[in-house]
Design a protein around this motif. Structure first.
Motif, mmCIF file in Angstrom:
data_model
loop_
_atom_site.group_PDB
_atom_site.id
_atom_site.type_symbol
_atom_site.label_atom_id
_atom_site.label_comp_id
_atom_site.label_asym_id
_atom_site.label_seq_id
_atom_site.Cartn_x
_atom_site.Cartn_y
_atom_site.Cartn_z
ATOM 1 N N ALA A 13 20.348 -17.212 -11.081
ATOM 2 C CA ALA A 13 20.127 -16.780 -9.746
ATOM 3 C C ALA A 13 18.675 -16.598 -8.873
ATOM 4 O O ALA A 13 18.716 -15.673 -8.231
ATOM 5 C CB ALA A 13 21.188 -15.682 -9.180
ATOM 6 N N THR A 14 18.028 -16.836 -10.086
ATOM 7 C CA THR A 14 16.738 -16.374 -9.470
ATOM 8 C C THR A 14 15.715 -15.220 -9.706
ATOM 9 O O THR A 14 15.158 -15.075 -9.708
ATOM 10 C CB THR A 14 16.201 -17.030 -8.139
ATOM 11 N N VAL A 16 15.018 -11.713 -11.800
ATOM 12 C CA VAL A 16 14.571 -10.827 -12.606
ATOM 13 C C VAL A 16 14.949 -9.665 -13.015
ATOM 14 O O VAL A 16 14.980 -8.582 -12.306
ATOM 15 C CB VAL A 16 12.753 -11.035 -12.393
ATOM 16 N N ALA A 18 15.903 -5.546 -13.948
ATOM 17 C CA ALA A 18 14.946 -4.677 -13.848
ATOM 18 C C ALA A 18 13.291 -4.800 -13.460
ATOM 19 O O ALA A 18 12.484 -4.474 -13.752
ATOM 20 C CB ALA A 18 14.903 -3.537 -15.613
ATOM 21 N N SER B 97 20.059 -20.995 -4.646
ATOM 22 C CA SER B 97 19.173 -21.018 -5.665
ATOM 23 C C SER B 97 19.668 -19.955 -5.931
ATOM 24 O O SER B 97 19.657 -19.365 -7.083
ATOM 25 C CB SER B 97 17.921 -20.983 -5.280
ATOM 26 N N TYR B 98 19.501 -18.568 -5.121
ATOM 27 C CA TYR B 98 20.434 -17.477 -4.959
ATOM 28 C C TYR B 98 22.183 -17.026 -5.740
ATOM 29 O O TYR B 98 22.334 -15.866 -5.295
ATOM 30 C CB TYR B 98 20.166 -16.043 -3.837
ATOM 31 N N ARG B 99 22.356 -18.370 -5.525
ATOM 32 C CA ARG B 99 24.076 -18.123 -5.870
ATOM 33 C C ARG B 99 24.693 -17.390 -4.802
ATOM 34 O O ARG B 99 25.817 -16.740 -6.209
ATOM 35 C CB ARG B 99 23.596 -18.315 -7.666
ATOM 36 N N LEU B 198 25.127 -10.141 -9.467
ATOM 37 C CA LEU B 198 23.933 -9.094 -9.544
ATOM 38 C C LEU B 198 23.860 -8.542 -9.026
ATOM 39 O O LEU B 198 22.966 -8.919 -8.391
ATOM 40 C CB LEU B 198 23.529 -10.186 -10.061
ATOM 41 N N PRO B 206 19.289 -3.203 -12.203
ATOM 42 C CA PRO B 206 18.637 -3.579 -10.537
ATOM 43 C C PRO B 206 18.491 -4.888 -11.346
ATOM 44 O O PRO B 206 17.535 -5.260 -12.479
ATOM 45 C CB PRO B 206 17.329 -2.408 -10.605
ATOM 46 N N VAL B 207 17.935 -5.967 -10.309
ATOM 47 C CA VAL B 207 17.345 -6.757 -10.525
ATOM 48 C C VAL B 207 16.282 -7.007 -9.173
ATOM 49 O O VAL B 207 16.843 -6.965 -8.213
ATOM 50 C CB VAL B 207 18.200 -8.002 -10.301
ATOM 51 N N ALA B 208 16.100 -8.158 -9.196
ATOM 52 C CA ALA B 208 14.999 -9.238 -8.101
ATOM 53 C C ALA B 208 15.205 -10.572 -8.103
ATOM 54 O O ALA B 208 15.089 -10.932 -9.317
ATOM 55 C CB ALA B 208 13.212 -8.666 -8.173
ATOM 56 N N TYR B 209 15.823 -10.619 -6.912
ATOM 57 C CA TYR B 209 15.863 -12.190 -6.182
ATOM 58 C C TYR B 209 14.628 -12.596 -5.709
ATOM 59 O O TYR B 209 13.697 -12.183 -5.193
ATOM 60 C CB TYR B 209 17.259 -12.234 -4.853
ATOM 61 N N GLY B 210 14.364 -14.463 -6.223
ATOM 62 C CA GLY B 210 13.238 -14.937 -5.890
ATOM 63 C C GLY B 210 12.300 -14.333 -5.906
ATOM 64 O O GLY B 210 10.751 -15.399 -5.059
ATOM 65 N N SER B 211 11.547 -14.316 -7.281
ATOM 66 C CA SER B 211 10.309 -14.319 -7.333
ATOM 67 C C SER B 211 9.842 -15.703 -7.697
ATOM 68 O O SER B 211 10.757 -16.474 -7.798
ATOM 69 C CB SER B 211 10.658 -13.327 -8.801
ATOM 70 N N TYR B 217 8.902 -21.999 -14.609
ATOM 71 C CA TYR B 217 10.470 -22.019 -14.547
ATOM 72 C C TYR B 217 10.790 -22.759 -13.659
ATOM 73 O O TYR B 217 12.463 -22.678 -13.594
ATOM 74 C CB TYR B 217 10.638 -20.370 -14.673
ATOM 75 N N ILE B 221 15.850 -23.327 -12.995
ATOM 76 C CA ILE B 221 15.714 -22.663 -12.084
ATOM 77 C C ILE B 221 16.930 -23.921 -11.501
ATOM 78 O O ILE B 221 18.090 -23.610 -11.540
ATOM 79 C CB ILE B 221 15.506 -21.470 -11.384
ATOM 80 N N GLN B 224 19.855 -25.294 -14.043
ATOM 81 C CA GLN B 224 20.535 -24.608 -13.532
ATOM 82 C C GLN B 224 22.006 -24.470 -12.415
ATOM 83 O O GLN B 224 22.946 -24.331 -12.441
ATOM 84 C CB GLN B 224 20.010 -22.679 -13.349
#
Ligand code: SF4
Ligand code: SF4
Lengths: 98, 388
Positions: A13-14, A16, A18, B97-99, B198, B206-211, B217, B221, B224
């Motif tokens: 889901a893109t 990353v 932490a 993409s962010y599912r 997530l 913690p995660v970041a979406y859409g970097s 990459y 993606i 996927q």
């Protein structure tokens, strides 16, 4: 390319995990490298204040100690604000290790 | 006790949403889907749902709010049509993409110009490569049932993709017909709680979406997402089987109507299948072996199920309620590709019908069937219901 992960090993889901900019090597973007001359520096900390990437290293006594090239992306602001021309911008090509 | 009521396609979506009780709905009204958020806002005002209804200033904001809520872990639904869908376009591939398992009541309406509020499939067909699941429904009952199934399909662990539940604007959305509703408890039990993968609100993980992912990459993606699409049909079939056990109503990815022994088959989507099936019955009475194949799941495209249904036919008529200007119509292109891959060569006519809401009558279906029966086959495009 070999150090890059394949699609099966990437997080979904893109995302990353932490994520923090502390882990991002913006220094890869640099084409000009600031070179600091300790002799000329009067430790006014103008460069430390203005650097957008927290790349001017300073100690607890308020003295500049060097430049963090892992983050420094070579914008040249530090060199431009320095009242003593203690920072020189030089082409990154000069530093390529043979 | 399941209850039966006379309702419209739009109100059936709103009722499904009331029973699903999503965490967040962000919507902006546009004809002919306006009824959905309008009716749902009554449920919110009456305290019948716990939903945070976000009233935004545009469709772009609506889908953006939906996406943010979805990746935060909320169960999210919305609705739109035509130019509203087009305005959302920028966010659709990002949501995929962010599912983000958003369930979307898409009420099909043509894209202007000229301005026209009526049905064709141009709005959703323009989104066929956006990474969403597309399900096309024939009537109000199917729309209601599909909204409930879509929650499970979207949130399936192997899938995690947003879903368009498409119905024909006005024809289905505003037509009042009997719809059998499940009990609220049955819906609650069937959909369960969302267990997000997530969620942004999980501060311990913690995660970041859409970097940023550039040449390194981005490609992986997309791969996927392609993989997620490959899991949809299995997940769909599992959910549909479970739904059939609860309701007795069965919704395979393609709806085969008298195709088993058919020589000539019409391939069509959504409400026009009604006229096609009626025509099948009439021509069968006259001794013609004809059938109708209605494509319900369009993305991912169920090529195998389609080829299996068509491979015994002597001729097929593929009817598109959308045009791909300058190329063959979208459903026809897909059908041809599926048959080619399977090594099946059947003469096929392509018909465009119903643009801008032009009615599709049984006599239009009959015209196409008679072309097949009389062996009037050609590769060029044909039209049903168009004045020359
Ligand atoms: S060149 Fe820019 S980024 Fe690098 S140290 Fe100077 S101000 Fe900071
Ligand atoms: S701006 Fe120049 S003189 Fe001032 S601390 Fe930085 S390098 Fe030294």
């Amino acid at each position: 390319m070999s150090s890059l992960k394949g699609w099966k090993d990437l997080p979904p889901a893109t995302t990353v995990p932490a994520s923090t900019s502390e882990a991002v090597e913006t220094g890869q973007w640099r084409s000009m490298r600031p070179v600091w001359d300790e002799e000329k520096c009067i430790h006014c900390l103008q460069c430390w204040i203005q650097c957008p990437d927290k790349s001017i290293k300073a100690n607890a006594d308020g003295k500049v100690t060097g430049i963090e090239y892992f983050y420094c992306k070579g914008c040249g602001i530090c060199a431009a604000v320095c009242p003593k021309n203690a920072i020189e911008m030089r082409p990154e090509a000069e530093f390529i290790e043979q | 006790m399941p209850r039966k009521d006379i309702t419209s396609g739009n109100w059936a979506v709103a009722e499904a949403m009331r029973q699903i009780n999503p965490d967040v709905v962000a919507a902006y009204p546009i004809t002919p889907s306006t009824d959905i958020p309008m009716k749902f806002s009554e449920f919110v005002a009456d305290g019948l749902v716990d939903t945070n209804l976000v009233t935004v200033e545009s469709e772009h904001s609506a889908i953006s709010a939906c996406l943010a809520a979805s990746v935060s872990g909320a169960r999210v639904m919305t609705a739109s049509s035509a130019n509203g869908v087009a305005l959302m376009h920028e966010i659709f591939p990002i949501a995929a993409s962010y599912r983000a398992p958003i369930v979307f009541g898409l009420v099909n309406r043509c894209l202007g110009a000229p301005i026209n509020i009526h049905c064709d499939h141009g709005d959703s067909m323009a989104e066929r490569d956006s990474g969403w699941i597309h399900i096309y429904c024939e009537d109000g009952q199917e729309v209601y049932d599909t909204m409930i199934m879509a929650v499970r399909i979207a949130e399936h662990k192997e899938v995690l993709l947003p879903v368009f539940v498409c119905q024909d604007g006005f024809i289905t959305s505003h037509c009042f017909e009997p719809v059998e509703f499940l009990d609220d408890e049955q819906v609650t039990k069937f959909i369960g709680e969302r267990d997000p993968l997530l969620p942004l609100l999980d501060v311990d993980n913690p995660v970041a979406y859409g970097s940023l992912a550039l040449t390194d990459y981005f490609f992986e993606i997309k791969r996927q997402q392609i993989e997620a699409m490959k899991h949809v049909e299995t997940a769909y079939n599992d959910v549909a089987a479970e739904f059939a056990r609860v309701t007795g109503r069965n919704y395979p990815v393609v709806d085969k109507y008298r195709t088993e022994d058919a020589d000539y088959i019409m391939v069509i989507m959504s409400s026009a299948a009604g006229a096609a099936k009626e025509t099948v019955d009439k021509l069968r009475e006259q001794g013609h072996k004809v059938g109708c194949l209605r494509i319900r799941l369009f993305r991912p495209f169920p090529a195998k199920a389609i080829v299996d249904a068509l491979k015994g036919a002597k001729g097929i008529a593929v009817c598109d309620r959308a045009a791909s200007l300058g190329a063959p119509a979208p459903l026809f292109t897909e059908i041809k590709g599926a048959l080619y891959d399977a090594g099946v060569h059947i003469p096929a006519n392509t018909y465009v019908y119903g643009l801008g809401g032009r009615d599709f009558f049984p006599h239009n279906a009959e015209e196409a069937f008679m072309d097949l029966i009389n062996k009037k086959m050609s590769t060029g495009e044909r039209y049903l219901g168009l004045r020359e």
